[in-house]
Design a protein around this motif. Structure first.
Motif: not given
Length: 329
Positions: A78-82, A132-138, A246-251, A261-264
């Motif tokens: 979701i994070g990378v796609s967004c 950890p999610l932030s590190i992985t998405i980056t 980013g925030y509301w897509s993750a929501r 917050r991370t995805v945003a």
């Protein structure tokens, strides 16, 4: 990047942002300082500096950074796609809406097509997000950049300037992938010195980005004085819309508050340095490179404010961030 070394991150990040803003001001006032030294054009330093910065990123990474894909694949997807959907489409929409000259418009799209910003992990730590999610998405967004960035640029910016897919792929590989791989190897070989490396390289990276922003600002001073405030407004809208969508897509996809917050942050923060390097390789640093140069100080200012706001409002369920950050080392 151990948690205890990040205790002063909010202050360090504010200093970093202030230095970038100061570098822009000095470069606009005294462009000659950042244009050339004798016969040597300082813009030739941009790509080598970026390679050093990406090498630094590699030295702070380990195989553990890739384990996040297996632990939380849905959130990573979701994070990378967004990131690669929202920001490129926003860039394309804004570039057309503001009616910039073609090369400056292409720069707006270019910053939108770039992978996550290097400061996102620190911002997530401050914001009490899912580090950890932030590190992985980056990490994943950076490694996907040689494939996705040229394709998105050809699709969305092809109407503004000519884009060579394979040429850009090779250039991004040289700027990003090779230095990161070398950094990973160095991290593996000099594991005992990792703490020292992780303290020194972020400072070198920050200094490199400040210098890059100053060089691009000086090179594009005339164009910047013409469209500066309008372009700054465009970039600000791009950045803030990235955080919001980013925030509301993750929501919308049902992620928890920390992950939202991370995805945003991952969506809203772009790797302006890489975009600047591509502009240099195109030979259009004074035009295509302007939006990336402005995005840096703007995103660091807004990102710091957002992270500080969230830091005072911890989510109900909090991942053990210090442990997660220490595990990265």
């Amino acid at each position: 990047m151990k948690a205890e070394t990040n205790a002063s991150s909010p202050y360090r990040n504010l200093i970093y942002t202030a230095l970038i803003i100061a570098s822009v001001a000095v470069a606009l006032t005294f462009p000659g300082l950042f244009t050339s030294i004798g016969d040597f054009q300082l813009k030739r330093l941009i790509v080598p500096l970026l390679q050093v910065i990406m090498l630094g990123m590699g030295t702070t990474m380990s195989i553990k950074d890739f384990e996040g894909v297996a632990r939380q694949p849905r959130a990573v997807f979701i994070g990378v796609s967004c990131h690669f959907l929202i920001m490129p489409l926003l860039g394309y929409t804004l570039a057309n809406s503001f009616h910039f000259p073609p090369e400056i418009a292409a720069g707006v799209v270019l910053i939108g097509c770039s992978p996550s910003g290097l400061a996102s992990n620190v911002m997530c730590f401050i914001a009490k997000a899912n580090v950890p999610l932030s590190i992985t998405i980056t990490t994943l967004a950076t490694l996907l950049a040689p494939l996705l960035m040229p394709a998105l640029m050809k699709l969305l910016a092809g109407q503004f300037i000519e884009i060579s897919y394979w040429k850009m792929t090779v250039e991004i590989t040289q700027i990003v992938i090779l230095p990161v791989v070398v950094g990973l190897i160095l991290n593996r070989i000099f594991r005992k010195s990792a703490v020292i490396i992780n303290r020194v390289m972020p400072l070198i990276s920050m200094a490199g980005i400040v210098l890059i922003v100053a060089i691009i600002t000086a090179a594009g001073r005339d164009s910047l004085l013409t469209v500066g405030w309008t372009l700054a407004l465009c970039v600000l809208i791009h950045n803030l819309s990235g955080f919001t969508l980013g925030y509301w897509s993750a929501r919308l996809f049902g992620l928890d508050e920390q992950s939202c917050r991370t995805v945003a942050i991952e969506v809203g923060l772009q790797n302006g340095g890489l975009a600047s390097g591509i502009a240099v390789q195109m030979g259009k640093v004074a035009t295509v490179g302007l939006a990336p140069a402005l995005f840096g100080p703007i995103m660091n200012t807004t990102g710091s404010l957002l992270a500080t706001f969230w830091s005072q409002r911890p989510p109900k369920e909090v991942v053990d961030v210090p442990v997660a950050m220490a595990a990265r080392d």
